[in-house]
Write an enzyme that holds these catalytic residues in place. Structure first.
Site, PDB file in Angstrom:
ATOM      1  N   GLU A 167       0.886  -1.272  -0.062  1.00 47.61           N
ATOM      2  CA  GLU A 167       0.205  -0.167   0.092  1.00 47.61           C
ATOM      3  C   GLU A 167       0.929   1.348  -0.025  1.00 47.61           C
ATOM      4  O   GLU A 167       0.656   2.309  -0.770  1.00 47.61           O
ATOM      5  CB  GLU A 167      -0.930  -0.021   1.236  1.00 47.61           C
ATOM      6  CG  GLU A 167      -2.006  -1.345   1.269  1.00 47.61           C
ATOM      7  CD  GLU A 167      -2.788  -1.471  -0.091  1.00 47.61           C
ATOM      8  OE1 GLU A 167      -2.959  -0.507  -0.625  1.00 47.61           O
ATOM      9  OE2 GLU A 167      -3.154  -2.613  -0.377  1.00 47.61           O
ATOM     10  N   HIS A 202       1.956   2.132  -3.476  1.00 49.87           N
ATOM     11  CA  HIS A 202       0.921   2.865  -4.176  1.00 49.87           C
ATOM     12  C   HIS A 202       0.853   4.477  -3.863  1.00 49.87           C
ATOM     13  O   HIS A 202       0.363   5.085  -4.731  1.00 49.87           O
ATOM     14  CB  HIS A 202      -0.496   2.441  -3.401  1.00 49.87           C
ATOM     15  CG  HIS A 202      -1.174   1.168  -4.399  1.00 49.87           C
ATOM     16  ND1 HIS A 202      -1.103   1.254  -5.619  1.00 49.87           N
ATOM     17  CD2 HIS A 202      -1.648   0.046  -3.877  1.00 49.87           C
ATOM     18  CE1 HIS A 202      -1.639   0.050  -6.103  1.00 49.87           C
ATOM     19  NE2 HIS A 202      -2.208  -0.522  -5.188  1.00 49.87           N
ATOM     20  N   GLU A 205      -1.164  -1.600  -9.761  1.00 46.25           N
ATOM     21  CA  GLU A 205      -1.107  -2.737  -8.973  1.00 46.25           C
ATOM     22  C   GLU A 205       0.135  -3.801  -8.930  1.00 46.25           C
ATOM     23  O   GLU A 205       0.644  -4.010  -8.169  1.00 46.25           O
ATOM     24  CB  GLU A 205      -2.391  -3.752  -9.097  1.00 46.25           C
ATOM     25  CG  GLU A 205      -3.777  -3.177  -8.765  1.00 46.25           C
ATOM     26  CD  GLU A 205      -4.001  -2.625  -7.200  1.00 46.25           C
ATOM     27  OE1 GLU A 205      -2.773  -3.119  -6.528  1.00 46.25           O
ATOM     28  OE2 GLU A 205      -4.523  -1.827  -7.000  1.00 46.25           O
TER      29      GLU A 205
END
Length: 910
Positions: free
Chosen positions: A336, A339, A358
Site C-alpha cells: 500500500e 501505491h 497494482e
C-alpha cells in the site's frame, strides 16, 4: 476500434466540463447513522454546453446551483435526470455555459451511513464489538455513493475537505488537520451557509465540532478517504533521505487495536526512505497514516495519505515471534505504501491500465500480496528483511498463482477493457496484480534492476500528479535501457496466456519450441496463435561449476540454441520468466539430481520453479504424474522452507482434486507423512527466539502437513492442546504459529464442545489471528449438522468481510465441499442481493464451486447459472467452471497412474 468493444462515450464521462477543485463538507451523525453535506466544485468548461454530467449513486440531492464567472449569474437546473444503470446524474441548465470559461457547481446531498463496505459506511470495533464509527472505501467506483463527483481516475482535482462531527470523536482524512474547533455561536460560518443552517437546526450545537483539512494535491476521487469515530493512535516519523524533512507517521484505530500496531508502524518507518531513494522522488504529502478497519471489503486500500487496511492484516501480538504474521503485515504495508507513488502520484488513465498501479505495488513490497506497485513492494521489503527471502516467497504467493489462472481458456489479458462498474470490479484479480507483477519482474531481471528502476523513476517524474497509460511506462524504461520495450512486453500485457517451452536436446545444443500452455492440455490451433517475445535466460555452469546465465530474446515459434548439454543446464534462471519449461523425462531426472546436490548451481528460486513446472505439466497432461513425484522424492533432504512449501501446495492440490477417492487419498497421505514427519521430528514442536526464519516457518508447515496427513502422534498432540483450551478456557499450550492447524484439528476430531469453543472465540477474539483461525476451523467438523450451523452462523452473524473464511473452512473439508455448493445455490438469490457490487461476491463464487472435481459437478453448476444474469461475476464463474472441468479431466486421465506409483512406492519402501 477492435470488434466487440463499446465506444468510450457510452461508458466514460464527457470532458466538456471537468473539475479542478472540490470544496467538500461532510456532516457525520454516528448516533442516527446518517451523513449529509455539500460539495462545491470549481469547473473548467471547454465547449458551449447547458449540460453537466457527473456520477452519483444512492444519494438524495438538493439545492443544485451553477454559477458562471463569465455570465456572472447563478442558475438552478431546469431538469435533473438520474441514470442508475450508468450511475450518473445529468443537470440541464436554462442558460448555456460558454466555452473556455470557469464555473462553480454546488450540490447538497444526504444518505444513510450504510453497512455495505463501500461508499461511506459503518463499522464496529472494540472489545464488545459495539464501538461504532464510519469510514470510506471508494475504489473503484464508490466515491459517487458518498458525494456527487467525477468518479473516474482521469478526472484529477484538488480537494479541500471539512468534516463536522460530534466533539468527542476523531476525524481523519488524506491531509493533515488545518484547524479544528468546537462549534460555538462565535464560530466563523458564512451567513446563510449550509453549515450555518445545519447548526441552527440542532438542539445542542455545542456538542459538535468543525475539522478542516489542508488542500490535497491533484488526485483521483477513488483515493479520497475520511473517517469519523472514537479513534486512538500511535505516532512515529521518518526522515526523508532526499530533503532531510521529518514526516509524521501514525496508526489510527479503535483502542483495543493500538497495542498491536507497532510492527506495522515500524515497517512504514523503515520502508518510506527506501522508496524515496528507489524512485528518486520524495513523498509529497505532509503526513502518512495507517488506519485499521474492523470491517473492510479489501485487504488494504492505498488512499493517498490515509491507507486503510483490515485490522487482521496490520496487527501483530508483540509477545509472539510469528514470522508469517510479520511477513503478511510487511507485505500489506509495503504494497500500500508503494501505491503512494504508483497509483496516487501517477495514476492510470482508466481501469484497463489497473496494472500500472497494482503491478508495481506488489513488486515493491515483498511479493506477499499484488503488480507495478507490487513489483516495487517486493524490492522494497526485500531490502529491509533480506532473511525473509521475499523473491522466493513471491513465486508461491503471486507468480504461480497468476500462472494457474492464466492457464485457463477463461483468462483475460492484463490490459482489458472495462466498460462498466461490474467489469471494473472483476479485474481486481491475480492477472491485474500477480501476472502484471510477474512480467514486470521478468523485465527487470532481463534489463537489470538498476536500469529498470531508473526507467520507472523517469516515468513517474514525467507524470507527477497526472494520469498515464502503458506506453508512458514503456517509454521511461526504453529511455534508460535503449531496448524496444513495447516489442518485448506487448504480448505479455495485451494477450492472455503464456507459453510452455518444449526442449529437445540435439548434438550441439537444444531446440526450443513455444506454444500456449493450457491446463487442459495442448491447445487447438485457434488457441495457439500468439508467439511471445520471451526474455529467455539459460543457466549453465562454467569450468569451476559455478552458474553462468545466458540471456536471449526468443521471439519465434522455434529456435536452436548452441549449448554443451553434457553439463548441467536449466532454462528460466531464478524462475524469472513467465513461462513453463518441458524437458524430456531423462533430463528431468538429471535436473532433480543436480537440484538435490549439496553444491547445486541451482538457486532456491530455480528449485521452486522445477517443482511447480513438473506438477503443472502433469496436471495438464503434458507429462506423467509420476515424473513430478519422482522429482520431489529426490528433494526429500531439502532444507529450505520455500521448496517444502511448494511441495506441500502441489500435494495438497492433488489431495483436493481426488477428495472423493479415499483409496488415493490414503496412499497420498502416507507419502506426505513420509516427507513431513521426519522434518517435524528434526525440528520439534517448540519455537525458540533463536530459530532462523527458515526453521520457524518450516516447523509450522511440516506440523500442518503431518496433521492434515493424519500422523497419529502430531494429531494427538494438537488435540491435547485444544482439549486443554476447551476444559480450562486457557490457550496457553497453543503456539500462535500453530493456532490455525490446532483449531482445525480440534474441531475436526471433536464434537459440539470443540465447535462451540471455536464459535465463541470467533465472536470474542483476543487477537486478530484468532478470528482467522476460529472461523476457518468451524468448517472442519465431520458432523453435517454442525456444518449447517457453520453455514447459518456465517450467513447471519459473521462480519460481511469474514464470511468467506467460514465458507473456505467448509470448502477444504472433503465431507462438506459439495454441501457448501448446494447451500450457496439454495441461498444464492439472497447472497447476490446482499453482496452484489462488492469484492466479496466474487469470493463466494470461487470458494463454493471451483474445487469440485467431477463432470457431473460441472454440468450441475453450469445448469444452475444458465439463464441467470451473470454479467457481474462471469469471470469468476467461468474460471470456476474451467477449474472443475480441468480437475475432472485430471482424475479421469491420471487416477490409475497415480495409484500405481503410490502403491509401488509403498511396496519398495516396505
Amino acid at each position: 476500434m477492435p470488434e466487440g468493444m463499446a465506444p468510450q462515450e457510452t461508458y466514460r464521462l464527457p470532458k466538456d466540463v471537468v473539475p479542478e477543485h472540490y470544496d467538500l463538507k461532510i456532516w457525520t451523525d454516528l448516533e442516527d447513522l446518517v451523513f449529509s453535506g455539500i460539495v462545491e466544485v470549481s469547473l473548467r468548461v471547454s465547449t458551449d454546453t447547458s449540460k453537466i454530467v457527473l456520477n452519483s449513486l444512492a444519494l438524495d440531492l438538493s439545492d443544485v446551483y451553477v454559477s458562471s464567472e463569465t455570465l456572472q449569474n447563478t442558475q438552478k437546473p431546469s431538469s435533473i435526470d438520474f441514470d442508475d444503470t450508468n450511475q450518473r446524474v445529468l443537470f440541464t441548465f436554462p442558460t448555456t455555459l460558454p466555452a473556455d470559461s470557469k464555473a462553480r457547481l454546488s450540490i447538497a446531498f444526504k444518505a444513510s451511513i450504510n453497512t455495505q463496505l463501500m461508499g461511506y459506511y459503518k463499522s464496529t470495533g472494540g472489545n464488545d464489538v459495539k464501538t461504532v464509527y464510519a469510514l470510506t472505501q471508494f475504489q473503484p467506483t464508490a466515491a459517487r455513493r458518498a458525494f456527487p463527483c467525477w468518479d473516474e481516475p482521469g478526472f484529477k482535482a484538488t480537494f479541500a475537505i471539512t468534516m463536522i462531527s460530534r466533539k468527542d470523536t476523531v476525524n481523519i482524512s488524506n491531509m493533515p488537520i488545518a484547524s479544528e474547533e468546537p462549534y460555538t455561536p462565535d464560530s466563523q460560518l458564512e451567513q446563510g451557509s449550509w453549515t450555518a443552517k445545519k447548526f441552527a437546526s440542532l438542539a445542542e450545537p455545542s456538542q459538535w465540532k468543525i475539522t478542516k483539512f489542508e488542500t490535497t494535491p491533484p488526485m483521483s476521487s477513488y483515493i479520497i478517504a475520511y473517517a469519523n469515530g472514537p479513534f486512538e493512535f500511535l505516532e512515529s516519523s521518518y526522515t526523508s533521505t532526499l530533503s532531510g524533512k521529518v514526516r509524521p507517521l501514525r496508526f489510527y484505530g479503535t483502542a483495543e487495536a493500538v497495542p498491536y500496531a507497532q510492527f506495522a508502524l515500524d515497517t512504514m518507518v523503515k520502508i518510506m526512505p527506501i522508496y524515496e531513494q528507489m524512485f528518486d522522488i520524495e513523498f509529497p504529502l505532509p503526513k502518512l497514516d495507517l488506519f485499521g478497519a474492523d470491517d473492510f471489503d479489501l485487504g488494504g486500500m492505498e488512499n493517498w495519505g490515509l491507507i486503510i487496511c483490515r485490522t487482521q492484516y496490520l496487527l501483530h501480538d508483540p509477545t509472539t515471534n510469528d514470522i508469517q504474521n510479520k511477513q503478511s503485515i510487511a507485505s500489506m504495508v509495503g504494497h500500500e505504501v508503494a501505491h503512494m507513488w504508483f497509483g496516487d502520484i501517477t495514476t492510470m488513465e482508466w481501469w484497463d491500465n489497473l496494472y500500472l498501479n497494482e503491478g508495481f505495488a506488489t513488486l515493491n513490497g515483498n511479493g506477499l500480496t499484488s503488480s507495478l506497485h507490487e513489483t516495487m513492494a517486493l524490492k522494497g521489503v526485500s531490502r529491509v528483511w533480506p532473511e525473509w527471502k521475499a523473491d522466493a516467497e513471491f513465486l508461491g504467493s503471486s507468480f504461480f498463482r497468476a500462472r494457474q489462472l492464466d492457464a485457463k481458456l477463461s483468462s483475460h489479458p492484463v490490459e482489458v477493457e472495462c466498460p462498466d462498474a461490474d467489469s471494473i470490479l472483476q479485474i481486481f484479480d491475480a492477472l491485474s496484480y500477480a501476472k502484471a507483477a510477474s512480467v514486470l519482474r521478468m523485465l527487470s531481471s532481463h534489463v537489470g534492476e538498476d536500469l529498470f528502476l531508473k526507467g520507472v523513476s523517469t516515468y513517474l517524474k514525467k507524470h507527477l500528479y497526472k494520469n498515464a497509460v502503458t506506453k508512458d511506462l514503456w517509454e521511461g524504461i526504453q529511455g534508460s535501457t535503449g531496448l524496444d520495450i513495447p516489442k518485448i512486453m506487448d504480448s505479455w500485457i495485451k494477450q492472455m496466456g503464456y507459453p510452455v517451452l518444449t526442449v529437445t536436446e540435439k548434438e550441439d545444443g537444444i531446440h526450443i519450441r513455444q506454444d500456449r500452455f493450457l491446463e487442459t492440455g495442448p491447445p487447438a490451433d485457434k488457441d495457439n496463435a500468439t508467439v511471445w517475445t520471451i526474455p529467455l535466460s539459460i543457466l549453465t555452469t562454467g569450468e569451476d561449476g559455478k552458474p553462468v546465465v545466458q540471456k536471449h530474446i526468443f521471439d519465434t515459434r522455434e529456435k536452436f540454441f548452441p549449448l554443451d548439454t553434457s553439463k548441467p543446464f536449466k532454462l528460466n534462471a531464478d524462475t524469472t520468466g513467465f513461462y513453463a519449461v518441458r524437458y524430456s523425462a531423462q533430463r528431468l531426472v538429471k535436473l532433480g539430481q543436480t537440484a538435490a546436490a549439496p553444491d547445486s548451481p541451482f538457486s532456491l528460486s530455480d528449485r521452486i520453479g522445477l517443482v511447480w513446472d513438473a506438477f503443472a505439466l502433469a496436471k495438464a497432461g503434458y507429462a506423467p504424474v509420476s515424473s513430478a513425484f519422482g522429482l520431489i522424492s529426490m528433494l526429500r533432504d531439502e532444507k529450505e522452507y520455500f521448496v517444502w512449501d511448494t511441495i506441500a501446495s502441489n500435494l495438497a492440490e492433488i489431495a483436493s482434486t481426488w477428495y472423493e477417492n479415499p483409496e488415493v487419498v490414503e496412499l497420498l497421505d502416507a507419502f506426505r507423512r513420509d516427507l513431513f514427519v521426519p522434518v517435524v521430528e528434526r525440528l520439534g514442536l517448540s519455537f525458540a527466539p533463536t530459530d532462523s526464519p527458515n526453521d520457524h516457518q518450516l516447523r509450522t508447515l511440516a506440523t500442518e502437513q503431518a496433521a492434515i496427513a493424519e500422523d497419529a502422534k502430531v494429531v494427538e498432540e494438537l488435540k491435547s492442546w485444544y482439549a486443554y483450551f476447551v476444559e480450562t478456557g486457557d490457550d496457553v499450550k497453543i503456539h500462535s504459529e500453530l493456532q490455525g492447524i490446532t483449531y482445525r484439528i480440534g474441531v475436526q476430531e471433536g464434537g459440539r464442545p470443540e465447535w462451540e469453543l471455536a464459535q465463541k472465540v470467533s465472536s470474542t477474539p483476543r487477537s486478530p489471528s484468532q478470528v482467522v483461525a476460529s472461523l476457518t476451523a468451524l468448517g472442519a467438523s465431520k458432523d453435517l449438522g454442525l456444518a449447517e450451523e457453520t453455514f447459518q452462523y456465517a450467513r447471519t452473524e459473521v462480519r460481511d468481510q469474514d464470511i468467506h473464511r467460514c465458507l473456505f473452512g467448509l470448502q477444504r473439508n472433503p465431507r462438506t465441499r459439495r454441501f457448501l455448493a448446494e447451500r450457496v445455490k439454495f441461498y444464492f438469490d439472497e447472497l447476490e442481493k446482499r453482496y452484489a457490487g462488492t469484492f466479496n461476491f466474487k469470493r463466494f463464487i470461487e470458494i463454493s464451486f471451483q474445487s469440485l472435481s467431477s463432470e457431473e459437478d460441472y454440468e450441475a453448476t453450469a445448469a444452475f447459472f444458465k439463464g441467470r444474469d451473470t454479467s457481474a461475476y462471469d469471470q469468476a464463474l467461468n474460471q470456476s467452471l474451467d477449474n472443475i472441468k480441468t480437475r475432472a479431466a485430471w482424475v479421469e486421465r491420471s487416477t490409475k497412474e497415480l495409484k500405481t506409483w503410490l502403491e509401488q512406492r509403498t511396496v519398495i519402501e516396505s
